[in-house]
Design a protein around this motif. Structure first.
Motif, PDB file in Angstrom:
ATOM      1  N   PRO A 161       0.828  -1.211   0.000  1.00 51.30           N
ATOM      2  CA  PRO A 161       0.000   0.000   0.000  1.00 51.30           C
ATOM      3  C   PRO A 161       0.861   1.259   0.000  1.00 51.30           C
ATOM      4  CG  PRO A 161      -0.566  -1.459   1.824  1.00 51.30           C
ATOM      5  CD  PRO A 161       0.691  -1.960   1.258  1.00 51.30           C
ATOM      6  N   PHE A 162       0.232   2.381  -0.307  1.00 48.87           N
ATOM      7  CA  PHE A 162       0.974   3.631  -0.433  1.00 48.87           C
ATOM      8  C   PHE A 162       1.649   4.011   0.871  1.00 48.87           C
ATOM      9  CE2 PHE A 162       1.264   8.300  -0.488  1.00 48.87           C
ATOM     10  CZ  PHE A 162       2.075   8.422  -1.597  1.00 48.87           C
TER      11      PHE A 162
ATOM     12  N   SER B 107       6.641   7.887  -6.773  1.00 50.95           N
ATOM     13  CA  SER B 107       5.696   7.635  -5.696  1.00 50.95           C
ATOM     14  C   SER B 107       4.512   6.774  -6.091  1.00 50.95           C
ATOM     15  CB  SER B 107       5.164   8.975  -5.195  1.00 50.95           C
ATOM     16  OG  SER B 107       4.390   9.544  -6.210  1.00 50.95           O
ATOM     17  N   TYR B 111      -1.165   5.714 -10.141  1.00 53.58           N
ATOM     18  CA  TYR B 111      -1.592   4.396  -9.668  1.00 53.58           C
ATOM     19  C   TYR B 111      -1.404   4.232  -8.167  1.00 53.58           C
ATOM     20  CZ  TYR B 111      -1.204   3.858 -14.622  1.00 53.58           C
ATOM     21  OH  TYR B 111      -1.362   4.041 -15.959  1.00 53.58           O
ATOM     22  N   TRP B 112      -1.249   5.349  -7.463  1.00 51.77           N
ATOM     23  CA  TRP B 112      -0.871   5.227  -6.052  1.00 51.77           C
ATOM     24  C   TRP B 112      -1.964   4.598  -5.211  1.00 51.77           C
ATOM     25  CZ3 TRP B 112      -3.328   7.555  -1.913  1.00 51.77           C
ATOM     26  CH2 TRP B 112      -4.316   8.490  -2.247  1.00 51.77           C
ATOM     27  N   GLU B 113      -3.225   4.794  -5.607  1.00 45.82           N
ATOM     28  CA  GLU B 113      -4.288   4.389  -4.698  1.00 45.82           C
ATOM     29  C   GLU B 113      -4.807   2.979  -4.972  1.00 45.82           C
ATOM     30  OE1 GLU B 113      -7.572   7.007  -4.666  1.00 45.82           O
ATOM     31  OE2 GLU B 113      -8.371   6.201  -2.800  1.00 45.82           O
ATOM     32  N   HIS B 114      -5.152   2.717  -6.223  1.00 44.56           N
ATOM     33  CA  HIS B 114      -5.774   1.433  -6.530  1.00 44.56           C
ATOM     34  C   HIS B 114      -4.824   0.463  -7.209  1.00 44.56           C
ATOM     35  CE1 HIS B 114      -9.518   3.305  -5.463  1.00 44.56           C
ATOM     36  NE2 HIS B 114      -9.232   4.298  -6.263  1.00 44.56           N
ATOM     37  N   TYR B 116      -2.917  -2.268  -7.243  1.00 40.96           N
ATOM     38  CA  TYR B 116      -2.579  -3.388  -6.351  1.00 40.96           C
ATOM     39  C   TYR B 116      -1.280  -4.053  -6.738  1.00 40.96           C
ATOM     40  CZ  TYR B 116      -4.976  -5.725 -10.196  1.00 40.96           C
ATOM     41  OH  TYR B 116      -5.379  -6.133 -11.428  1.00 40.96           O
ATOM     42  N   LYS B 120       4.915   1.600  -4.910  1.00 43.01           N
ATOM     43  CA  LYS B 120       4.678   3.042  -4.734  1.00 43.01           C
ATOM     44  C   LYS B 120       5.994   3.766  -4.469  1.00 43.01           C
ATOM     45  CE  LYS B 120       0.369   1.607  -4.652  1.00 43.01           C
ATOM     46  NZ  LYS B 120       0.515   0.208  -4.315  1.00 43.01           N
TER      47      LYS B 120
ATOM     48  N   HIS C  57      -8.745   0.228 -11.744  1.00 43.06           N
ATOM     49  CA  HIS C  57      -8.907   1.676 -11.613  1.00 43.06           C
ATOM     50  C   HIS C  57     -10.248   2.124 -12.187  1.00 43.06           C
ATOM     51  CE1 HIS C  57      -4.604   1.698 -10.772  1.00 43.06           C
ATOM     52  NE2 HIS C  57      -4.818   2.853 -10.216  1.00 43.06           N
TER      53      HIS C  57
END
Ligand code: SF4
Lengths: 162, 163, 377
Positions: A161-162, B107, B111-114, B116, B120, C57
């Motif tokens: 995760p981020f 970072s 695509y940082w959030e979803h 998978y 990151k 997404h």
């Protein structure tokens, strides 16, 4: 050039034992729902019959219908000679999803089916090489495009995760 | 050394600090691993092609990491790729430098959030010298990043630190 | 092709890994080559090194937010990807867009096709050992990128074609500059032919290598220039016209086997050169007929299609790009599946390479012109 109703008629005549259902109330295209375990036989017929001649599988997509507790697969077929198209759909149980493979008929289905397996966990029976394709071979956290998928915290020591 | 050409009547000696000389040599010929990942790699290619001409800074693509001084991480790093990149990096001889090009390798970018399957930030795997922001960074931005790296190298000290 | 059976000495099969870092795999593709001496017996591609979860997404974004992500799939042909998404969404929503929008879209898509083919041809030359054409091609591509830049501000990923319209109207100089570009570009195609296409060494490396029969191609679902090089006139712009392509007069070039067999690597290469000429024809006609109007009048305020599903497709530089979108009546799609042309095309690599030498793998891989961004999505 045939439309979906005519093709459905031809299918019903040829396979009196199988169940077919035409669904055309939703926009934009109608599709035929058939049995997942005989989709290979149906495909053979669609491919070989000179009046239908579906020589190309354009797309194959898995879908997770979590509310109905089922997984489904959509097939988009096309005949490059007769220029008609057809959408087929099969529905299978979410806990033990099994669909007959159509790789024998359209070789291009190979990777599409592997992708559906990778993303949804749909098992294609008689597939020559059913492995993960996009995710790493040792991915253990399940099938990512399922609606209830949860991502792991770490993969090989890397934080995910981020 | 164009400034000194034809300025002497016979063979001559130039005196310089070892540090300056080494750093000058290192920064003016940074060979790059020819290695692209995603959309940013296309901008990196454009940078090395006719219009922007990476060559004039001494950056020449080398197919093998063992010949290279610098690796430009140009694009999205996925989990599947991250371990391979680490291996590439470990094969490079010292001193080695890394430019992280684009938001994705900085970072995770869009695509940082979803994402998978997206790492990151490449700095979770290998150390980065210069970050170039942008999605994709323009070739000018990459050149700027390279100049920043050259400045960094110029300031490096070769003196052994006592512990 | 070389006969492997006659050797008296028993040899063992060797497995060679190519990629994911390899200058000629056009990205992060890994090939597992099984070799008998120098001859390929089996090629197993491993993909997924750039899997960026596009489809996940889509399930988390609203419909307009997806457009920038479509850009990032086939990053050499972003305009085409956006156009495909717009065509599919407009079919699902049942909206008509103004004529000016359609014309501008066609101009952009065709310029993008030229830019994309230039990269394909240039890197193909570089793979085989001719570096100069690469520089020539990138020089011309920069001119097209400049046209895009004055239109929407970006060089590579544009977010320009929106559902129902465009993000900006054309720059006042656009038409003049595009005409200038066409005038400058036409002679350079001949130049490229002189330095690369008809070069003896190039022909020897590519002709009769990696022959793709048309039946196999269709069975695998191959589309675009790779299919046409096998000698069949199949182009979605003509066979299932979208946007305003039916109004233009253009040809569909097919492979003729000029230097070898129909469907060999040289044919696949040369079809792309011919396609650039056809694209120029389309752009010229579109510029002549370009109507006036507002480019944003048809953009819906809030996109909320009825439940249903749609398959919309366009002819991208690499073949048929299709979007299969399922809507459940909310502002985000329930499922989006992309039929990426390179994904389908890469499957034939094993078929094409069998029996050739290692060096030919590069030739064949370059000739099918894949983009890993859209294979892995
Ligand atoms: S930063 Fe943007 S342009 Fe670069 S690889 Fe990521 S998405 Fe592509």
């Amino acid at each position: 050039m045939k439309n979906t109703e005519e093709i459905l008629q031809a299918l019903k005549e040829n396979f009196p034992d199988f169940s077919f259902e035409l669904k055309s109330d939703l926009p934009v295209e109608g599709f035929i729902i058939c049995n997942p375990l005989v989709i290979d036989k149906i495909s053979h017929f669609l491919h070989d019959n000179p009046e239908l001649n579906f020589d190309s599988l354009i797309n194959l997509s898995g879908v997770d219908e979590i509310k109905a507790n089922q997984l489904s697969v959509y097939y988009h077929l096309e005949s490059t000679e007769l220029k008609h198209k057809l959408v087929l759909k099969v529905v299978t149980d979410r806990n033990s999803p099994e669909v007959a493979s159509v790789t024998d008929i359209w070789k291009g289905a190979n990777w599409h089916e592997r992708e559906a397996y990778d993303m949804f966990g749909i098992k294609f029976l008689n597939h020559p090489d059913l492995r993960r394709i996009l995710m790493p071979y040792d991915w253990e956290a399940g099938h990512p495009l399922r609606k209830d998928y949860e991502n792991p915290e770490f993969y090989q020591g890397m934080k995910v995760p981020f | 050394m164009g400034l000194l050409d034809k300025e002497f009547t016979d063979g001559n000696i130039v005196i310089a600090k070892a540090e300056d000389l080494m750093n000058w040599a290192r920064l003016s010929s940074l060979w790059q691993v020819s290695f692209g990942l995603a959309c940013c790699a296309i901008e990196m290619m454009a940078t090395s092609a006719s219009h922007y001409d990476f060559d004039r800074f001494g950056v020449i693509p080398r197919p093998s990491p063992r010949h290279a001084d610098i690796i430009i991480i140009s694009g999205t790093v996925t989990l599947k790729m991250a371990t391979r990149i680490k291996r590439l990096y470990e094969q490079m001889p010292e001193p080695k430098y890394i430019i992280s090009m684009g938001s994705c390798s900085n970072s995770g970018g869009p695509y940082w959030e979803h994402g998978y399957h997206v790492l990151k930030g490449i700095d979770r795997v290998i150390p980065v010298d210069v970050y170039v922001p942008g999605c994709p960074p323009r070739p000018e931005a990459l050149l700027e990043g390279l100049i920043k790296l050259q400045e960094k190298i110029r300031k490096t000290s070769l003196v052994k630190k006592s512990t | 092709m070389i006969n492997t059976k006659s050797s008296a000495i028993r040899t063992e099969e060797m497995v060679l890994n190519m990629g994911p870092q390899h200058p000629s795999t056009h990205g992060v593709l890994r090939l597992e080559l099984a070799l008998e001496g120098e001859i390929i017996t089996k090629v197993t591609p491993h993909i997924g090194y750039l899997h960026r979860c596009f489809e996940k997404h889509c399930e988390a974004m609203t419909y307009p937010q997806i457009v920038p992500y479509t850009d990032r799939m086939d990053y050499l042909a972003s305009m085409g990807n956006e156009l495909g998404y717009a065509v599919a969404m407009e079919k699902l929503l049942g909206i008509e867009v103004p004529q000016r929008v359609e014309y501008i879209r066609v101009i952009m898509a065709e310029l993008q096709r030229i830019a994309s083919h230039l990269v394909a041809l240039g890197t193909y030359g570089a793979d085989i050992g001719a570096f100069t054409p690469f520089l020539y091609c990138f020089r011309d591509r920069e001119k097209i990128l400049h046209l895009f830049e004055i239109t929407c501000g970006a060089r590579l990923l544009y977010n320009y074609i929106w559902v129902g319209g465009l993000s900006h109207d054309l720059h006042p100089d656009f038409v003049r500059k595009t005409r200038d570009f066409i005038k400058e570009f036409k002679p350079t195609i001949k130049e490229l032919n002189d330095i690369l296409s008809y070069n003896k060494i190039f022909i020897d490396r590519t002709a009769n290598v990696g022959i793709l029969p048309v039946k196999t191609a269709i069975n695998f679902g191959v589309s675009g220039p790779n299919l046409r090089a096998s000698g069949i006139k199949w182009d979605i712009r003509k066979d299932d016209p979208y946007s305003v392509y039916s109004k233009f007069d253009f040809d569909i070039p097919v492979g003729k086997g000029t230097h070898g067999t129909v469907g060999d690597s040289w044919d696949r290469y040369f079809v792309r050169i011919l396609e650039m000429e056809e694209s120029l024809k389309i752009i010229e006609q579109a510029l002549d007929q370009l109507p006036d109007g507002d480019v944003q009048s048809a953009i819906p305020k809030r996109i909320k299609p009825n439940a249903g599903h749609v398959y919309g497709r366009v002819e991208n530089p690499r073949g048929e790009l299709g979007y299969f979108i399922i809507s459940d009546g909310s502002t985000t799609p329930y499922r989006v599946k992309v039929r990426a042309p390179s994904f389908v095309t890469l499957q034939i690599l094993g078929e094409l390479c069998k029996g050739y030498m290692i060096a030919d793998v590069i030739t064949i891989l370059g000739s099918i012109d894949i983009v890993l961004g859209e294979i892995d999505r």
